[in-house]
Design a protein around this motif. Structure first.
Motif, short mmCIF file in Angstrom:
data_model
loop_
_atom_site.label_atom_id
_atom_site.label_comp_id
_atom_site.label_asym_id
_atom_site.label_seq_id
_atom_site.Cartn_x
_atom_site.Cartn_y
_atom_site.Cartn_z
N VAL A 1 1.06 6.57 -6.97
CA VAL A 1 -0.02 7.51 -7.31
C VAL A 1 0.54 8.92 -7.36
O VAL A 1 0.36 9.65 -8.34
CB VAL A 1 -1.18 7.42 -6.29
CG1 VAL A 1 -2.13 8.58 -6.43
CG2 VAL A 1 -1.93 6.12 -6.44
N THR A 2 1.23 9.31 -6.28
CA THR A 2 1.78 10.66 -6.21
C THR A 2 2.77 10.91 -7.33
O THR A 2 2.70 11.92 -8.03
CB THR A 2 2.49 10.89 -4.88
OG1 THR A 2 1.61 10.54 -3.82
CG2 THR A 2 2.91 12.33 -4.73
N ALA B 1 -7.12 7.53 1.04
CA ALA B 1 -5.72 7.94 0.91
C ALA B 1 -5.41 8.32 -0.53
O ALA B 1 -4.72 9.30 -0.80
CB ALA B 1 -4.79 6.83 1.38
N GLN B 2 -5.95 7.54 -1.45
CA GLN B 2 -5.69 7.81 -2.87
C GLN B 2 -6.32 9.14 -3.28
O GLN B 2 -5.70 9.92 -4.00
CB GLN B 2 -6.23 6.67 -3.72
CG GLN B 2 -5.83 6.76 -5.17
CD GLN B 2 -6.20 5.52 -5.96
OE1 GLN B 2 -6.81 4.60 -5.46
NE2 GLN B 2 -5.81 5.49 -7.23
N GLU C 1 -7.90 2.90 1.75
CA GLU C 1 -6.96 3.08 0.65
C GLU C 1 -7.49 4.10 -0.35
O GLU C 1 -6.74 4.93 -0.86
CB GLU C 1 -6.70 1.75 -0.07
CG GLU C 1 -5.81 0.79 0.69
CD GLU C 1 -6.60 -0.18 1.54
OE1 GLU C 1 -7.74 0.16 1.88
OE2 GLU C 1 -6.08 -1.25 1.85
N LEU C 2 -8.80 4.03 -0.64
CA LEU C 2 -9.37 4.99 -1.58
C LEU C 2 -9.32 6.40 -1.02
O LEU C 2 -9.05 7.36 -1.76
CB LEU C 2 -10.82 4.62 -1.91
CG LEU C 2 -10.98 3.50 -2.94
CD1 LEU C 2 -12.43 3.13 -3.08
CD2 LEU C 2 -10.42 3.92 -4.29
N ALA D 1 -12.01 -0.68 -4.28
CA ALA D 1 -10.81 -0.90 -3.47
C ALA D 1 -11.24 -0.73 -2.01
O ALA D 1 -12.41 -0.50 -1.73
CB ALA D 1 -9.70 0.07 -3.84
N MET E 1 -5.06 0.36 -6.91
CA MET E 1 -5.00 1.82 -7.03
C MET E 1 -4.67 2.30 -8.43
O MET E 1 -5.12 3.36 -8.84
CB MET E 1 -3.94 2.37 -6.07
CG MET E 1 -4.40 2.40 -4.66
SD MET E 1 -3.51 3.62 -3.71
CE MET E 1 -3.81 2.99 -2.08
N LEU F 1 0.66 4.13 -2.93
CA LEU F 1 0.46 5.56 -2.73
C LEU F 1 1.61 6.37 -3.30
O LEU F 1 1.41 7.44 -3.89
CB LEU F 1 0.31 5.87 -1.24
CG LEU F 1 -1.02 5.42 -0.64
CD1 LEU F 1 -1.02 5.62 0.87
CD2 LEU F 1 -2.17 6.19 -1.26
N ARG G 1 -14.37 2.12 -9.54
CA ARG G 1 -13.09 1.63 -9.04
C ARG G 1 -13.35 1.06 -7.65
O ARG G 1 -13.69 1.79 -6.72
CB ARG G 1 -12.07 2.76 -8.96
CG ARG G 1 -10.78 2.38 -8.23
CD ARG G 1 -9.73 3.43 -8.44
NE ARG G 1 -9.40 3.49 -9.85
CZ ARG G 1 -8.42 2.80 -10.42
NH1 ARG G 1 -7.66 2.04 -9.71
NH2 ARG G 1 -8.21 2.89 -11.71
N GLU H 1 -4.17 11.90 -2.08
CA GLU H 1 -2.97 12.03 -2.90
C GLU H 1 -3.29 12.66 -4.26
O GLU H 1 -2.54 13.47 -4.78
CB GLU H 1 -2.31 10.66 -3.14
CG GLU H 1 -1.75 9.98 -1.92
CD GLU H 1 -0.43 10.56 -1.47
OE1 GLU H 1 0.21 11.29 -2.23
OE2 GLU H 1 -0.02 10.26 -0.34
N GLU H 2 -4.43 12.25 -4.83
CA GLU H 2 -4.78 12.77 -6.16
C GLU H 2 -5.14 14.24 -6.10
O GLU H 2 -4.84 15.00 -7.02
CB GLU H 2 -5.96 11.98 -6.74
CG GLU H 2 -5.62 10.57 -7.18
CD GLU H 2 -6.86 9.78 -7.56
OE1 GLU H 2 -7.96 10.21 -7.19
OE2 GLU H 2 -6.70 8.74 -8.22
N CYS I 1 8.19 15.40 -5.25
CA CYS I 1 7.51 15.19 -3.97
C CYS I 1 7.52 16.45 -3.16
O CYS I 1 6.59 16.74 -2.43
CB CYS I 1 8.20 14.08 -3.18
SG CYS I 1 8.06 12.50 -3.98
N VAL J 1 0.82 -1.21 0.00
CA VAL J 1 0.00 0.00 0.00
C VAL J 1 0.86 1.26 0.00
O VAL J 1 0.52 2.27 -0.61
CB VAL J 1 -0.98 -0.02 1.21
CG1 VAL J 1 -0.25 0.28 2.51
CG2 VAL J 1 -2.07 0.98 1.00
#
Lengths: 522, 360
Positions: free
Chosen positions: A365-366, B94-95, B91-92, B87, A456, A362, B85, B98-99, B22, A358
């Motif tokens: 994704v980033t 978190a995704q 997790e989603l 999941a 993801m 992530l 989607r 991030e997105e 980052c 996981v």
């Protein structure tokens, strides 16, 4: 033979490709570092410096020490049985011994718990992980035995040394690079695994990472714990590199060993193989099928399963091929050159493998959104993620295989006029084929059962066998999961065929076998 | 060698690129603005048009086997194609975080309030239209109208019916701290619904009491699981005697629930142990005026949608007048804890507390 500290055979092209690959593989780590310290240094230290973290750390280390030792011993034993004893059905056994790779660790744990519901914790977990991880050692070691040189061993036997002594001093060191590469992969796998430790209720660092992440607000804390995992991985990688410094290379080329036919040994070997196969493949599938008998609610969606099978297959083949090709240069470089630079390249490439899925997902994704947003959630980004994730598996196996050919052979070829790259293509590459095929197999099976990154990054609507399995198991519909598990294992046969083809050398031709038996009976 | 130096710098360059990528701050993640400005517009606005050409992208933390048929029903009824989607909910979430603004998703269907609160806290949801939000009791949705609750899940104790009778099982969570339950309790500290329950405990009885309860439970050596489903499995197998889970895992098991070894005890009404957790849905910022997203939420809150949840997933409907699932007591009888569910959004503090006592 002392390892070379100057470069005589490695072309600059290899340096370039290996650096690029290592550069990509290290990207998730940069993300991790950023995340871990995003709440400030003191918060990070608070998370790391507490009794709970120590507990997780110690738990994790006990586990990896136990599992790596067990897989090393059992893996080498199994590989030896298949290549050095005249057991029937060798081709079949090479395939069967690799099949546990297709079984996700949480399915194996489920099998154990449905058979022994009250037995959980450290030892059952170590057993399950050993059974799941053993092929990582067995498969490269079979490839190594296929290329091992037995001439010195034969000579030593004629001089009166015992078989055990001969094995320990002359044969074992030749396959040890492959076995320890496999063991390293097992350790990284155990470090990153979540399914088995969580079901067996044994808390490792990865379980800690997931717990923090599920809280939703604990990203920085999760990343800090993941840093500890990275640190552990780096330590182990470093240790393995040091161990490898002193491995001798053989002086002559491959010489086929006369395989043992003593009935007692063959029988014992066969029993071992059957026991291990039953425990690691038959038992998990059996548990799922048993659950299927009690399933009254969820019908099997065969259309989805075949769609998933197709996706798993082409994603697996695609990622495995790219990863293997991309990793060849790094594998060759680290096999031949032992400087701080090659060490660094290897460490950066391998260390990401210890991260829980996981965290890597992530990170990807980033990274994808910042660097190449156009390919976000496309098959291409998924393949790239798989390659970054699994390249250590192919590099480890290929590296051991490259190392088996004595460097003097390559140097001799160079004196005859060919360039470094030409020698590599004509000599080193064909010779290392069994190990490369082993690496290809390891990557493909890993891709087929991979979950967090797939969930993801897959294109919306893409279905793999692993996601279908997860769909069923996350609502405890293990009965519905049974057919998926079976198809997954069946697909796992595909990559083993390549390996079986490349190690034909160890498989005896029928005539030779007959000749040996006649001589023994005379 | 020159070329090798070049190569080293090239590698360093790629790494630097990664760090730079980052390091640069994403505006979406730093901003915690609530969608307050759009509130004025949405009172009495017109319902946005659906667009059959456009596909609706849904991030679903709910399992495909459970909500898949419902989503297909939605497509049949409205003609809107849906790309889902699937999941895990955390997790989603978190995704989605991030997105940020680059997310392809229009709607987030979540298994619990905590994840919705997390996404809402980062300012990623749009304002939920008034007429949709008011279909559900205000205490089951977010206070700032960023998401709306769909169904309710009751916290329960699953017990081993072969070794315990229903009366012996504690209805009050404080009874669990008794030493006779040593090693016999199963909890899932990393699981969102357990964390919601601890948040409810914190809100209802205060920080010190919550910490005291946690410490006493830890002293009772609970078995720690990762998921509620595993707890139910363990109770069913005899691996553990009591398990703190949600009611629907039992109700929708593969076998007939009444024949299971594990049976349910609902918590004492009015206590945190009787907490009703919610699943919910939120519309993402970029889909603010999207007619398809509106129609989707409307469908989920309609009688058809709610009835589906009752019959197929055995959850409590939050829209009034729909009925309740089989084999479990009605919502009115449960009288879930007297807590403003929106306060359950504050998961961060709970996670800190659980980390502090050593459960996480």
């Amino acid at each position: 033979m002392q390892p070379r500290f100057t470069n005589t055979v490695v072309s600059t092209a290899h340096y370039f490709i290996a650096s690029v690959v290592a550069g990509f593989a290290v990207l998730p780590i940069t993300y991790l570092l950023w995340r871990a310290f995003s709440n400030g240094l003191s918060e990070t230290i608070n998370t790391l410096w507490r009794p709970r973290t120590f507990e997780l750390f110690i738990n994790t280390w006990w586990l990896i020490l136990t599992v790596s030792t067990a897989t090393m011993v059992l893996g080498v034993a199994t590989a030896w049985v298949i290549t050095n004893l005249t057991i029937p059905g060798k081709r079949l056994w090479i395939i069967l011994v690799a099949l546990p790779l297709a079984i996700p660790s949480f399915v194996a744990s489920y099998a154990w718990l449905s058979a022994f519901p009250t037995v959980f914790g450290f030892w059952p977990l170590a057993t399950v992980l050993t059974l799941c991880g053993m092929p990582f050692v067995t498969v490269p070691t079979i490839a190594a035995f296929a290329k091992a040189d037995y001439a010195p061993a034969e000579v030593a036997l004629t001089l009166g040394k015992s078989r055990l002594h001969v094995f320990r001093t002359l044969v074992l060191p030749q396959i040890l690079p492959a076995a320890s590469a496999g063991s390293l992969i097992v350790v990284l796998y155990v470090l990153s695994d979540f399914g088995a430790p969580s079901m067996m209720r044994y808390e490792t660092l990865t379980v800690g990472v997931y717990s923090q992440l599920i809280g939703g607000a604990g990203h920085a804390r999760a990343a800090s714990l993941a840093l500890l995992l990275t640190f552990s991985a780096a330590l182990i990688i470093f240790a393995e590199q040091q161990l490898r410094r002193f491995n001798p290379q053989s002086a002559t080329g491959a010489y086929r060993y006369q395989q043992k036919t003593a009935r007692g040994a063959v029988g014992a070997g066969l029993v071992l193989l059957i026991l291990l196969f039953s425990a690691s493949v038959v038992a998990p599938l059996g548990a799922l099928l048993k659950a299927m008998l009690g399933n009254e609610r969820f019908a099997t969606d065969w259309a989805k399963i075949s769609e998933g099978a197709w996706s798993s297959l082409y994603l697996g083949i695609g990622a495995a091929t790219i990863a293997t090709l991309a990793g060849l240069s790094l594998a060759y470089l680290t096999a031949r050159v032992k400087t701080w630079f090659s060490s660094l390249l290897e460490t950066t490439t391998f260390v990401g493998n210890a991260l829980p899925g996981v965290v890597l997902a992530l990170a990807m994704v980033t990274l994808t959104l910042r660097l190449l947003p156009a390919i976000y959630q496309t098959t291409l980004s998924l393949l790239i993620a798989y390659v970054i994730l699994f390249i250590p598996k192919s590099v480890g196996a290929a590296r051991a295989s490259f190392a088996q050919l004595p460097i003097q052979v390559e140097e001799t070829a160079r004196t005859l006029g060919d360039s470094k790259l030409a020698v590599w293509f004509k000599l080193s590459l064909p010779n290392a084929l069994p190990g490369i095929a082993a690496g290809w197999l390891l990557v493909m099976t890993s891709v087929m059962k991979e979950l967090p990154v797939t969930l993801m990054l897959r294109p919306t609507g893409t279905v793999t066998l692993a996601t279908e399995l997860w769909n069923a198991s996350s609502i405890n519909a293990y009965g519905a999961a049974a057919p998926i598990g079976v198809v997954l294992v069946a697909l796992g046969v595909v990559p083993t065929l390549l390996l079986a083809a490349s190690v034909k050398r160890v498989l005896p031709e029928q005539e030779n076998l007959g000749a040996v038996e006649r001589t023994e009976n005379a | 060698m020159q070329i090798r130096k070049l190569v080293t710098f090239a590698t360093a360059g790629i790494m630097a690129l990664g760090l730079a990528a980052c390091g640069s701050s994403a505006p979406a993640q730093k901003a915690a603005e609530k969608p307050a400005d759009s509130k004025a517009e949405h009172h009495g606005h017109k319902k946005p048009e659906i667009n059959k050409e456009e596909t609706l992208v849904v991030y679903s933390g709910r399992n495909e086997k459970l909500v898949g048929p419902l989503l297909e029903e939605f497509t049949k009824e409205t003609g809107i194609k849906v790309d889902v989607r699937y999941a895990g909910t955390p997790e989603l979430a978190a995704q989605l975080v991030e997105e940020g603004e680059k997310t392809p998703a229009h709607v987030f269907l979540s298994q619990d309030a905590g994840a919705l609160g997390l996404v809402s806290g980062k300012g990623l949801f749009s304002h939920m239209p008034h007429e949709l939000a008011e279909k559900v009791d205000a205490k089951y949705s977010s206070k700032d109208h960023s998401w709306v609750g769909l169904t309710g899940r009751a916290r329960v104790i699953a017990y081993d019916s072969q070794s315990l009778k229903a009366e012996e099982v504690p209805a009050d969570i404080w009874e669990l701290t008794d030493s006779k339950w040593k090693g016999q309790i199963g909890i899932a500290p990393g699981n969102a619904s357990f964390q919601s329950f601890v948040t409810a405990l914190r809100v209802a009885e205060g920080e010190e009491k919550a910490e005291e309860w946690l410490k006493k439970i830890i002293a009772n050596e609970p078995q720690k699981f990762a998921k509620n489903g595993e707890i139910l499995e363990a109770v069913n197998n005899g691996g553990v005697k009591l398990g703190l889970i949600n009611h629907y895992y039992w109700a929708r098991s593969e076998k007939d629930p009444k024949t299971l070894r594990a049976q349910l005890k609902f918590g004492k009404p009015g206590t945190p142990g009787a907490l009703i957790n919610v699943t919910g849905v939120g519309i993402l910022k970029k889909a603010e005026a999207n007619g398809n997203a509106y129609a989707f939420v409307e469908f989920l809150l309609s009688e058809k949608g709610q009835k589906y949840f009752v019959e197929k997933t055995f959850e409590y409907p939050l829209v009034a007048g729909i009925g309740e699932p089989a084999n479990v007591p009605p919502l009115s009888e449960l009288g879930g804890a007297d807590i403003d569910l929106a306060k359950l959004d504050s998961l961060e503090e709970t996670v800190k507390l659980l980390t502090k006592v050593g459960l996480l």
